[in-house]
Design a protein around this motif. Sequence first.
Motif, PDB file in Angstrom:
ATOM      1  N   ARG A   5      21.883  -5.530   1.609  1.00  0.00           N
ATOM      2  CA  ARG A   5      22.166  -4.748   2.807  1.00  0.00           C
ATOM      3  C   ARG A   5      23.595  -4.986   3.293  1.00  0.00           C
ATOM      4  NH1 ARG A   5      18.250  -6.546   5.501  1.00  0.00           N
ATOM      5  NH2 ARG A   5      16.759  -5.085   4.588  1.00  0.00           N
ATOM      6  N   ASP A   6      24.303  -3.883   3.514  1.00  0.00           N
ATOM      7  CA  ASP A   6      25.684  -3.882   3.993  1.00  0.00           C
ATOM      8  C   ASP A   6      26.699  -4.413   2.980  1.00  0.00           C
ATOM      9  OD1 ASP A   6      24.926  -2.805   6.480  1.00  0.00           O
ATOM     10  OD2 ASP A   6      24.435  -4.808   7.230  1.00  0.00           O
ATOM     11  N   LYS A   7      26.271  -4.682   1.748  1.00  0.00           N
ATOM     12  CA  LYS A   7      27.198  -5.110   0.710  1.00  0.00           C
ATOM     13  C   LYS A   7      27.914  -3.899   0.114  1.00  0.00           C
ATOM     14  CE  LYS A   7      26.063  -9.503   0.803  1.00  0.00           C
ATOM     15  NZ  LYS A   7      27.018 -10.527   1.296  1.00  0.00           N
ATOM     16  N   THR A   8      29.075  -4.153  -0.474  1.00  0.00           N
ATOM     17  CA  THR A   8      29.814  -3.098  -1.154  1.00  0.00           C
ATOM     18  C   THR A   8      29.550  -3.208  -2.651  1.00  0.00           C
ATOM     19  OG1 THR A   8      31.772  -4.522  -1.213  1.00  0.00           O
ATOM     20  CG2 THR A   8      31.605  -2.934   0.597  1.00  0.00           C
ATOM     21  N   VAL A   9      29.194  -2.068  -3.256  1.00  0.00           N
ATOM     22  CA  VAL A   9      28.708  -2.066  -4.643  1.00  0.00           C
ATOM     23  C   VAL A   9      29.423  -0.989  -5.437  1.00  0.00           C
ATOM     24  CG1 VAL A   9      26.672  -1.810  -6.124  1.00  0.00           C
ATOM     25  CG2 VAL A   9      26.430  -2.812  -3.835  1.00  0.00           C
ATOM     26  N   VAL A  10      29.783  -1.325  -6.667  1.00  0.00           N
ATOM     27  CA  VAL A  10      30.329  -0.359  -7.611  1.00  0.00           C
ATOM     28  C   VAL A  10      29.392  -0.274  -8.806  1.00  0.00           C
ATOM     29  CG1 VAL A  10      32.265   0.236  -9.116  1.00  0.00           C
ATOM     30  CG2 VAL A  10      32.691  -0.911  -6.935  1.00  0.00           C
ATOM     31  N   VAL A  11      29.062   0.951  -9.208  1.00  0.00           N
ATOM     32  CA  VAL A  11      28.242   1.167 -10.403  1.00  0.00           C
ATOM     33  C   VAL A  11      28.998   2.098 -11.334  1.00  0.00           C
ATOM     34  CG1 VAL A  11      26.006   1.826 -11.348  1.00  0.00           C
ATOM     35  CG2 VAL A  11      26.150   0.969  -8.987  1.00  0.00           C
ATOM     36  N   PHE A  26      20.530   0.709  -4.845  1.00  0.00           N
ATOM     37  CA  PHE A  26      21.426  -0.041  -3.966  1.00  0.00           C
ATOM     38  C   PHE A  26      21.618   0.689  -2.640  1.00  0.00           C
ATOM     39  CE2 PHE A  26      22.876  -2.394  -7.805  1.00  0.00           C
ATOM     40  CZ  PHE A  26      22.812  -3.672  -7.280  1.00  0.00           C
ATOM     41  N   ALA A  27      21.821   2.007  -2.712  1.00  0.00           N
ATOM     42  CA  ALA A  27      22.004   2.784  -1.483  1.00  0.00           C
ATOM     43  C   ALA A  27      20.754   2.736  -0.615  1.00  0.00           C
ATOM     44  CB  ALA A  27      22.364   4.221  -1.822  1.00  0.00           C
ATOM     45  N   ALA A  28      19.589   2.831  -1.255  1.00  0.00           N
ATOM     46  CA  ALA A  28      18.323   2.798  -0.508  1.00  0.00           C
ATOM     47  C   ALA A  28      18.111   1.458   0.190  1.00  0.00           C
ATOM     48  CB  ALA A  28      17.158   3.085  -1.453  1.00  0.00           C
ATOM     49  N   GLU A  29      18.687   0.406  -0.387  1.00  0.00           N
ATOM     50  CA  GLU A  29      18.539  -0.934   0.197  1.00  0.00           C
ATOM     51  C   GLU A  29      19.627  -1.242   1.235  1.00  0.00           C
ATOM     52  OE1 GLU A  29      16.122  -3.034  -0.245  1.00  0.00           O
ATOM     53  OE2 GLU A  29      15.054  -2.137  -1.944  1.00  0.00           O
ATOM     54  N   GLY A  30      20.473  -0.246   1.541  1.00  0.00           N
ATOM     55  CA  GLY A  30      21.432  -0.413   2.618  1.00  0.00           C
ATOM     56  C   GLY A  30      22.831  -0.808   2.205  1.00  0.00           C
ATOM     57  N   ALA A  31      23.143  -0.729   0.902  1.00  0.00           N
ATOM     58  CA  ALA A  31      24.491  -1.051   0.445  1.00  0.00           C
ATOM     59  C   ALA A  31      25.408   0.162   0.572  1.00  0.00           C
ATOM     60  CB  ALA A  31      24.450  -1.514  -1.007  1.00  0.00           C
ATOM     61  N   ARG A  32      26.712  -0.093   0.599  1.00  0.00           N
ATOM     62  CA  ARG A  32      27.715   0.963   0.524  1.00  0.00           C
ATOM     63  C   ARG A  32      28.171   1.051  -0.930  1.00  0.00           C
ATOM     64  NH1 ARG A  32      32.404   0.218   3.075  1.00  0.00           N
ATOM     65  NH2 ARG A  32      32.173  -2.012   3.477  1.00  0.00           N
ATOM     66  N   VAL A  33      28.026   2.213  -1.520  1.00  0.00           N
ATOM     67  CA  VAL A  33      28.119   2.340  -2.977  1.00  0.00           C
ATOM     68  C   VAL A  33      29.269   3.249  -3.397  1.00  0.00           C
ATOM     69  CG1 VAL A  33      26.871   3.023  -5.071  1.00  0.00           C
ATOM     70  CG2 VAL A  33      25.617   1.990  -3.148  1.00  0.00           C
ATOM     71  N   VAL A  34      29.958   2.815  -4.456  1.00  0.00           N
ATOM     72  CA  VAL A  34      30.881   3.677  -5.187  1.00  0.00           C
ATOM     73  C   VAL A  34      30.232   4.047  -6.507  1.00  0.00           C
ATOM     74  CG1 VAL A  34      32.966   3.627  -6.620  1.00  0.00           C
ATOM     75  CG2 VAL A  34      33.130   3.107  -4.204  1.00  0.00           C
ATOM     76  N   VAL A  35      30.155   5.339  -6.759  1.00  0.00           N
ATOM     77  CA  VAL A  35      29.608   5.872  -8.003  1.00  0.00           C
ATOM     78  C   VAL A  35      30.777   6.226  -8.917  1.00  0.00           C
ATOM     79  CG1 VAL A  35      28.365   7.810  -9.042  1.00  0.00           C
ATOM     80  CG2 VAL A  35      27.534   6.774  -6.919  1.00  0.00           C
ATOM     81  N   ASN A  36      30.808   5.612 -10.085  1.00  0.00           N
ATOM     82  CA  ASN A  36      31.870   5.898 -11.044  1.00  0.00           C
ATOM     83  C   ASN A  36      31.298   6.545 -12.300  1.00  0.00           C
ATOM     84  OD1 ASN A  36      33.003   4.260 -13.771  1.00  0.00           O
ATOM     85  ND2 ASN A  36      34.495   5.497 -12.659  1.00  0.00           N
ATOM     86  N   ASP A  37      32.019   7.523 -12.821  1.00  0.00           N
ATOM     87  CA  ASP A  37      31.671   8.132 -14.098  1.00  0.00           C
ATOM     88  C   ASP A  37      32.890   8.886 -14.616  1.00  0.00           C
ATOM     89  OD1 ASP A  37      28.760   8.629 -15.526  1.00  0.00           O
ATOM     90  OD2 ASP A  37      30.210  10.191 -16.049  1.00  0.00           O
ATOM     91  N   LEU A  38      32.977   9.033 -15.925  1.00  0.00           N
ATOM     92  CA  LEU A  38      34.036   9.865 -16.501  1.00  0.00           C
ATOM     93  C   LEU A  38      33.857  11.329 -16.135  1.00  0.00           C
ATOM     94  CD1 LEU A  38      34.630   8.528 -20.136  1.00  0.00           C
ATOM     95  CD2 LEU A  38      36.337   8.706 -18.312  1.00  0.00           C
ATOM     96  N   ASP A  39      32.600  11.737 -16.005  1.00  0.00           N
ATOM     97  CA  ASP A  39      32.276  13.119 -15.669  1.00  0.00           C
ATOM     98  C   ASP A  39      32.315  13.287 -14.147  1.00  0.00           C
ATOM     99  OD1 ASP A  39      30.809  15.535 -15.030  1.00  0.00           O
ATOM    100  OD2 ASP A  39      30.011  15.505 -17.073  1.00  0.00           O
TER     101      ASP A  39
END
Length: 255
Positions: A5-11, A26-39
């Motif tokens: 919760r409230d952690k910053t996460v990169v996937v 991660f988002a459902a558990e309250g984290a702030r998420v960056v989503v990375n992909d080539l597409d």
Amino acid sequence: MAAVRDKTVVVTGAGGGIGAALARRFAAEGARVVVNDLDEAKARKTAEEIGATAVTGDASGIVPQAREALGGAIDIFCANAGVGTGGGPDAPEDDWALAWDVNVMAHVRAARELVPEWLARGGGRFVSTVSAAGLLTMVAAAPYSVTKHGAYAFAEWLSLTYRHRGIDVHAICPQGVRTDMLAATGAAGDLVLTPTAVEPEVVADALFAAMDEGRFLVLPHPEVADYYTARAADPDRWLGAMNHLQRKLEERSEG
């Protein structure tokens, strides 16, 4: 989950499959998420779905841009992007190079950026999506098997080196997962992986259970532990069993 919760996460590689499932959890558990992909389109779709930020581009160089998007710090990094390169020694040099770059060196480059920051503030979490092939091997896919062994070895090294300094490391080692990568494995995947394949959400559940219990090894297919034990206890018997799978694959190809 308090650890998230409230952690910053990169996937990385989160445009679909396991990466998207991890980002959602991660988002459902309250984290702030960056989503990375080539597409870019896939990354933005996942990000919009969960209220995250999309940062597109090669996973090998994503840390500075992701850190900026998250306000200056990354608490959890999921090195999930991977390539399922098949073939043997005859596979083209470019295929071997790509497998090393994405499956191993992207993890090394991320850790190179993150570990000093985590050591300075006394904590961080590195999640490596490996494969059961990293513990065992995969027929018809030498570049994939070899580099996944490398990815597992690097995660293991990170854990043994830094666990007493607050850095938690997890290695996710599933067998078949119902993703685009599985669909691309062809006859070998149909023989070895498809019969016991699980949904990506099962992998996310397994990771969160391991984080809760403080476990390094994440096994969405628990039977992999038995295979790993058998491999270590009697390598020749295990290799014989794997060679049996290889012969079955050849028989199917000839048929």
